[in-house]
Design a protein around this motif. Structure first.
Motif, PDB file in Angstrom:
ATOM      1  N   HIS A 247       0.688  -0.808  -0.128  1.00 50.07           N
ATOM      2  CA  HIS A 247       0.388  -0.014  -0.087  1.00 50.07           C
ATOM      3  C   HIS A 247       1.140   1.117   0.229  1.00 50.07           C
ATOM      4  O   HIS A 247       0.892   1.504   1.245  1.00 50.07           O
ATOM      5  CB  HIS A 247      -1.464   0.018   1.479  1.00 50.07           C
ATOM      6  CG  HIS A 247      -2.071  -0.889   1.389  1.00 50.07           C
ATOM      7  ND1 HIS A 247      -1.620  -2.831   1.612  1.00 50.07           N
ATOM      8  CD2 HIS A 247      -3.209  -1.277   0.988  1.00 50.07           C
ATOM      9  CE1 HIS A 247      -2.619  -3.029   1.548  1.00 50.07           C
ATOM     10  NE2 HIS A 247      -3.736  -2.562   1.108  1.00 50.07           N
ATOM     11  N   ASP A 249       0.529   4.425  -0.058  1.00 52.51           N
ATOM     12  CA  ASP A 249      -0.067   5.333   0.080  1.00 52.51           C
ATOM     13  C   ASP A 249       0.086   5.951   1.365  1.00 52.51           C
ATOM     14  O   ASP A 249      -0.101   6.786   2.498  1.00 52.51           O
ATOM     15  CB  ASP A 249      -2.360   5.764  -0.442  1.00 52.51           C
ATOM     16  CG  ASP A 249      -2.390   5.772  -1.447  1.00 52.51           C
ATOM     17  OD1 ASP A 249      -1.549   6.111  -2.460  1.00 52.51           O
ATOM     18  OD2 ASP A 249      -3.881   5.112  -2.082  1.00 52.51           O
ATOM     19  N   VAL A 279      -5.688  10.759   2.977  1.00 51.56           N
ATOM     20  CA  VAL A 279      -5.716   9.004   3.255  1.00 51.56           C
ATOM     21  C   VAL A 279      -5.273   8.716   4.261  1.00 51.56           C
ATOM     22  O   VAL A 279      -4.907   8.910   5.574  1.00 51.56           O
ATOM     23  CB  VAL A 279      -4.179   8.348   3.520  1.00 51.56           C
ATOM     24  CG1 VAL A 279      -3.633   6.977   2.989  1.00 51.56           C
ATOM     25  CG2 VAL A 279      -3.374   8.459   1.701  1.00 51.56           C
TER      26      VAL A 279
END
Length: 470
Positions: A247, A249, A279
């Motif tokens: 991931h 982000d 996020v």
């Protein structure tokens, strides 16, 4: 006045404009309930900022009036009609990730960096300076103008509740607390509170000792932390490292001590009305944890609901509340706060911005249907209804015309999920100070307001106030 170059007039006074703004930005005006008193009900910071604003106006020769520790106003003009300009001097918590002191404003790359520079001290000072400029140019205000300053906009709006119990409601006006060309539609605002009572603890599975994320319902949580105990903690750490790699982000860190591990996920903060721009560290951390078995039924329900129904669910579809309105747009949802304690259970605050065509009661029924397989109680907070001023209202037409005249950009109506003081007035809108080409850093680390945006907005406010008071 019809041929005046408003921007040139502001630019020639830019140093004075910045000086006024820095006086306010240097004050830490975050709400602090731990330091609240009867004399400062949301803490000393917001009150200090309010009093500094009024002192500044008094030094400039304006009439002012303070309404207890909650609000104040700057007055000018005469006439039967009353125009309101509503801003606020309280700010959201600074959070982490700042490269400068959030309460020591600095100018870098033609940007003013400080908490509150764009939300909402910068725009409010721009409106104030516009009034000061008009007075300096010898303008006679043929309507009364009240620049009204609040201290609790980022929380419960108690300041305006108090103010309007004692003061006159403006006939029309705007709040400099959003975007140009105009915001004449604002969605409703309500939170769903998910409560997970601690009902059963077994000897099977890991123990979720704590989970903490979020500062305010109207902010995307920037970081989330969980503490877990049990055997084979190394397996959790290895799995976590793989999850983070998958991931891009998020960033993260972990630390292990005997049978305990502490996991921290770092995301990106954003305004709660635009959750997709951030996020959400809380839902990402829950998304990782949901693969493990916990010895607490409430911990399992807390983690799985966050992961299965709230993670990346920006329009509320997984909760059954998705709804679209042709003018006002879609429902939006932000998971602003998510906390769990092994002894007390868990609590999640999911904040919704909703257009016309749905309401909190309908949404509560839809949510209860969606969570029927979870051991959770859901309640809705008191909310704000959607607000809309038609595009053909003279107020809207005038403000759009001023914007187009000064910028050359297309002027059109807009609706947002954020709530501004503009909605308090029956004919109230939000008007700037961010432009379509501005970088929006509201509620984020390293918040800034571009100097060009500050001067452009001040010039637009000056002409708008001039035309609206003819």
């Amino acid at each position: 006045m019809e041929n005046i170059n408003w921007l040139k007039e502001v630019e020639s006074r830019q140093d004075a404009l910045i000086e006024d703004l820095f006086r306010l930005l240097k004050i830490d005006s975050v709400r602090d309930d731990e330091k609240a008193t009867a004399e400062a009900p949301v803490g000393p910071g917001p009150l200090a900022a309010l009093e500094e604003f009024l002192t500044m106006a008094q030094e400039d020769g304006f009439e002012t009036k303070q309404f207890g520790p909650w609000a104040g106003r700057v007055e000018i003009g005469s006439g039967d009609e009353l125009m309101g300009i509503l801003g606020h001097v309280d700010v959201v918590p600074a959070g982490s990730g700042w490269e400068t002191d959030p309460f020591e404003p600095v100018i870098k790359d033609n940007r003013i960096y400080a908490r509150g520079s764009s939300d909402d001290k910068g725009p409010t000072v721009a409106a104030y300076f516009a009034i000061k400029l008009l007075r300096e140019l010898g303008v006679e205000f043929n309507k009364r103008v009240h620049l009204i300053i609040g201290t609790d906009e980022e929380s419960g709006w108690q300041c305006m509740d108090h103010y309007f119990k004692e003061a006159e409601m403006p006939d029309f006006g705007f709040s400099p607390d959003a975007n140009f060309p105009i915001i004449n539609g604002e969605k409703g605002n309500v939170s769903a509170i998910f409560t997970f009572p601690q009902v059963e603890i077994t000897t099977v599975g890991y123990s979720l000792v704590s989970f903490k994320a979020g500062l305010r319902p109207n902010m995307v949580p920037e970081d989330a932390k969980a503490v877990i105990e049990g055997s084979n903690i190394e397996f959790i750490q290895e799995s976590f490292e793989i999850f983070v790699e998958q991931h891009e982000d998020i960033t993260a860190e972990s630390s292990v001590s005997e049978n305990r591990i502490e996991l921290t996920v770092y995301g990106k903060s954003a305004h709660g009305s635009t959750p997709s721009k951030g996020v959400n560290s809380a839902t990402y951390l829950a998304n990782f944890l949901q693969k493990f078995e916990f010895n607490s039924t409430s911990a399992g329900d807390f983690v799985h609901l966050l992961s299965q129904l709230l993670h990346l669910n920006f329009n509320g579809a997984k909760l059954g509340v998705a709804h679209h309105h042709e003018v006002m747009g879609d429902v939006s949802m932000n998971v602003g706060i998510a906390n769990f304690d092994i002894e007390k259970g868990g609590k999640i605050d999911a904040n919704f911005r909703f257009p016309e065509g749905t309401d909190p009661e309908t949404m509560l029924g839809q949510i209860n249907t969606a969570v029927e397989n979870f051991r959770v109680n859901v309640d809705m907070t008191d909310g704000k209804e959607p607000h809309y001023v038609p595009a053909d209202d003279p107020l809207v037409e005038t403000l759009l015309d001023v914007y187009h005249k000064q910028t050359g950009f297309e002027a059109h109506e807009q609706s947002i999920g954020g709530g501004t003081y503009g909605r308090l007035m029956p004919r109230g809108v939000a008007y700037g100070a961010l432009f379509p080409d501005s970088i929006d850093t509201m509620h984020q680390a390293n918040e800034f307001l571009a100097l060009e945006d500050l001067t452009r907005a001040t010039a637009i406010y000056a002409e708008a106030i001039y035309r609206l008071t003819r």
